[in-house]
Scaffold this active site. Structure first.
Site, mmCIF file in Angstrom:
data_model
loop_
_atom_site.group_PDB
_atom_site.id
_atom_site.type_symbol
_atom_site.label_atom_id
_atom_site.label_comp_id
_atom_site.label_asym_id
_atom_site.label_seq_id
_atom_site.Cartn_x
_atom_site.Cartn_y
_atom_site.Cartn_z
ATOM 1 N N HIS A 1 1.205 -1.150 0.236
ATOM 2 C CA HIS A 1 0.046 -0.087 -0.541
ATOM 3 C C HIS A 1 1.331 0.780 0.005
ATOM 4 O O HIS A 1 0.138 2.613 -1.277
ATOM 5 C CB HIS A 1 -0.785 -0.189 1.256
ATOM 6 C CG HIS A 1 -1.707 1.332 1.080
ATOM 7 N ND1 HIS A 1 -3.269 1.438 1.102
ATOM 8 C CD2 HIS A 1 -1.594 2.442 2.121
ATOM 9 C CE1 HIS A 1 -3.531 2.344 1.763
ATOM 10 N NE2 HIS A 1 -2.275 2.723 2.500
ATOM 11 N N GLU A 2 1.939 1.152 1.037
ATOM 12 C CA GLU A 2 2.486 2.375 0.995
ATOM 13 C C GLU A 2 3.509 3.102 -0.395
ATOM 14 O O GLU A 2 4.100 4.100 -0.883
ATOM 15 C CB GLU A 2 4.594 2.289 1.933
ATOM 16 C CG GLU A 2 2.777 2.374 3.339
ATOM 17 C CD GLU A 2 1.712 3.808 3.770
ATOM 18 O OE1 GLU A 2 2.001 4.598 2.842
ATOM 19 O OE2 GLU A 2 0.861 3.296 4.444
ATOM 20 N N GLU B 1 -6.146 6.710 -1.500
ATOM 21 C CA GLU B 1 -6.246 5.458 -0.473
ATOM 22 C C GLU B 1 -6.405 3.744 -1.923
ATOM 23 O O GLU B 1 -5.967 3.401 -1.106
ATOM 24 C CB GLU B 1 -7.574 5.817 0.882
ATOM 25 C CG GLU B 1 -6.354 6.183 1.650
ATOM 26 C CD GLU B 1 -4.757 6.481 2.046
ATOM 27 O OE1 GLU B 1 -4.330 5.165 2.557
ATOM 28 O OE2 GLU B 1 -3.954 6.900 1.981
#
Lengths: 185, 409, 128
Positions: B145-146, B227
């Site tokens: 995700h990062e 996100e």
């Protein structure tokens, strides 16, 4: 005069398009090379880690001569592989042989308690992961390249300058099938 | 595929442009109000200068301040081998040009963030609470995700959008104060009063109140969209959406709150560090989408590509989608892979089962901070390890397992 | 970390990749939240229920908030201090009591947990 200018303009547009497509093909080919280099680094890393692993497990796994030998042989086969498809096949064979080794290692609690073995196991399985993630990215890049080379209008310029479609790095079905199903914990 | 995602930030970019226009309009209205008729352009100039200065300041200190404020320690491979390996794995999956620097923050609240304006200078930071709670597959999801944020160039975008929103807030604040202390009245007298001055005053006041709210709403809308896209990227990189889903659940269930998070840094984290459990937050004012929804979308994925994420998103929320169309066009069509619990194909197996990998991660991060804190390690012959703090009072420590007494000198 | 009972610095003991803090004075034991759960196949296998007792609440050694008194283990026989966010405090011998309780209910609890506690805190004779 006007006709001449229009023709000149048309020529500039065509040449510009030509240069653009050619450059993007070269760019894609470099990307494929770069992506393969990443896979190659990880394959070499695994190749270098194996003698260390064999040295560590030898003392513990007395009844697994065949499994150990299979890993050594699979590793040797890589040095013998010339073309990229051959290399890919040999590397998949090594993945499968290593998978079997780690599967049988479950039966040796002393080995599993060895700090040295645990860190080697983390290194090797992580390297396996890195190989498969780098492969995933490589295949994506190859797909972009091949789409451009084979589809109109890129194929015209690709044909003129001999851009070839690249080979995918696919794990052979044989290796997938032989990979052990291990249940941990 | 990836270049198209970058190109498809256009929609987000349009929102940033809208915010910039808002700033200009605010500047113009203040100019007219304080400077008299025709001074609007000067107001715009002032607004732009404020914004430029803030941009420059954030540009030159952004990354380092973020890491310093959160008390992050840089780690090397020997410090935390598993974390380091996972970041390396995801770097390869994302095809980043360089592996980001890895930082650890000593904080019991589980969270993670990425920073860095360009992929070449990016860094990723995780808390010790995160490493203590997650297994290898879950950590892979979080790091995916990062690195998705880095790959999609979100950090740059959010920094830019954040500074813009900040400039609007400051300008509106100063402007409102100016009006309160009567800055505009003398002007209206000089220009002879009249209707137009009154209208300008009303417009300026309304703008000064609404613009900061609007800027913040736009900023949050962009943030939430990024996100979802980072979640989708993590699923594509790992080909195992369950890892991130289960990590998000664990993070959400944690009772601890992040000590270092402020409102300014909140959007950088994988989950909103400031959201209070049990307190209902209006959806429009959240930097992050609700975790339950993110988990549901991830769990509903039938394959490991953007199209599967899009379909699952549509199923879960009823909304059209969050993935840019061009990213879906020539999607890889990759399948899911099994997690390490039922390790399938060679190459996807984690070093050990999920439980064991969680223990290993917890010990590696603890030992890292014990070393930093000057603890002394004494291995006992029975298999235990005693770790003695520097402020330990006694000269001896007993191994509880075998009863052996060790000298602490 | 400082012992919530005697306020002296504690030391850490690691066994089988599980950590606990031990007080050199009173022999009390602290487990960080999640530490014991790491031994179990599924979370929540180590259940507890609130206890009725006259004992005074102690401050949590990590966050300083007052800890709750709870009964822990399959038989709910061991009285310990619990901080909902930080962890569990066992007085001296309370871990052995838990070991004993786990052994008595060995059919229902995870063998890894019983083995860890049994190995770490062997249940000795009455003189222990």
């Amino acid at each position: 005069m006007i006709v001449l200018l229009i023709l000149l303009g048309l020529l500039v547009v065509i040449v510009g398009w030509f240069v653009g497509v050619y450059n993007s093909l070269v760019g894609l080919r470099n990307q494929v090379k770069e992506a393969w280099a990443q896979v190659d680094v990880q394959l070499k890393r695994r190749f270098d880690l194996i003698p260390n692993l064999m040295e560590t497990v030898k003392g513990y796994m007395h009844h697994e001569r065949e499994t150990l030998e299979a890993v050594t042989q699979a590793r040797a086969a890589i040095s013998g592989a010339g073309s990229i498809p051959d290399r890919i096949k040999a590397e998949s064979g090594l993945s499968a042989a290593l998978g079997r080794l780690f599967a049988v290692s479950e039966a040796y609690p002393d080995l599993k308690a060895s700090q040295n073995f645990l860190s080697l196991q983390e290194e090797l399985t992580s390297t396996e992961n890195k190989i498969s993630f780098a492969r995933q990215f490589y295949n994506q890049t190859v797909m972009n390249m091949n789409n451009k080379v084979q589809m109109f209008p890129g194929n015209i310029i690709a044909g003129m300058f001999n851009f070839q479609p690249e080979t995918y790095f696919e794990v052979t079905e044989e290796a997938e099938r032989e990979a052990p199903k291990v249940k941990f914990d | 595929m990836w270049e198209q995602i970058a190109a498809n930030r256009r929609k987000s970019f349009m929102l940033v442009v809208a915010t910039a226009l808002l700033l200009m309009v605010l500047g113009y209205a203040f100019g007219e109000y304080f400077g008299g008729r025709g001074s609007g352009p000067y107001g715009v100039a002032v607004a732009v200068v404020v914004w430029l200065v803030m941009t420059l300041v954030s540009w030159f200190q952004g990354d380092q301040v973020m890491l310093a404020v959160s008390g992050a320690h840089k780690v090397k491979k020997e410090d935390l081998p598993v974390l380091f390996n996972v970041v390396e794995e995801m770097t390869l999956a994302a095809g980043l040009p360089k592996m980001p620097d890895v930082y650890v923050i000593d904080d019991p609240a589980p969270n993670a963030f990425a920073t860095g304006r360009r992929p070449e200078t990016a860094a990723v930071a995780v808390t010790s609470g995160l490493l203590r709670r997650l297994n290898r597959d879950e950590l892979q999801g979080v790091i995916g995700h990062e690195l998705g944020h880095i790959r999609n160039r979100d950090i740059q975008l959010m920094l830019f959008a954040g500074v813009l929103a900040g400039a609007i807030v400051i300008l509106a604040e100063v402007g409102l104060r100016g009006m309160w202390f009567g800055g505009g009245r003398s002007r209206s007298r000089r220009s002879g009063g009249g209707d137009s001055a009154g209208i300008i005053a009303v417009i300026a006041i309304v703008l000064a109140i609404l613009a900061p709210l609007l800027a913040r709403l736009i900023y949050l809308a962009i943030s939430r969209k990024r996100e979802y896209l980072a979640d989708a990227s993590a699923a594509v990189f790992t080909r195992y959406p369950e890892g991130l889903a289960s990590a998000l659940e664990k993070i959400a269930a944690s009772p601890q709150k992040l000590a270092h998070a402020t409102r300014a840094t909140a959007p950088m984290y994988i989950v909103n560090p400031l959201a209070e459990a049990g307190k209902m937050m209006a959806r429009a004012t959240a930097t992050h989408p609700p975790i339950a929804e993110r988990v549901k979308v991830l769990r509903g994925m039938g394959g490991a590509d953007f199209r599967s994420y899009q379909e699952s998103f549509h199923q879960a929320t009823g909304k059209k989608g969050v993935i840019p169309a061009s990213a879906l066009k020539d999607d890889g069509g990759a399948g899911l892979r099994p997690g390490s619990a039922g390790a399938g194909a060679a190459g996807s197996a984690a070093a050990a089962g999920p439980r064991a990998s969680q223990r290993t991660l917890a010990r590696q991060v603890d030992d890292f901070f014990y070393r930093k804190g000057g603890y002394k390690q004494i291995p006992c012959s029975c298999g235990t390890v005693l770790k003695i703090p520097p402020d330990f009072k006694s000269h001896q420590a007993v191994c509880p397992r075998c009863g052996k007494v060790h000298d602490v000198a | 970390m400082k012992c919530p009972v005697c306020s002296v610095p504690t030391y850490v003991v690691e066994y089988k990749e599980i950590e606990l803090d031990l007080c050199p004075e009173c022999g009390g034991v602290w487990f960080d939240r999640g530490e014991l759960e790491l031994l179990m196949p599924s979370e929540g296998a180590l259940e507890m229920s609130p206890a009725r007792t006259e004992e005074a609440g102690r401050p949590c050694p990590l966050c300083a908030r007052t800890m709750a008194k709870v009964n822990i283990g399959p038989g709910r026989r061991v009285l310990v201090d619990s901080c909902a966010t930080c962890g569990l405090w066992f007085d001296r011998h309370e871990v052995e009591d838990l070991s004993r309780d786990l052994a008595a209910h060995s059919m229902e609890v995870d063998p890894a947990l019983a083995e860890f506690l049994g190995g770490m805190f062997p249940v000795k004779g009455e003189e222990a």
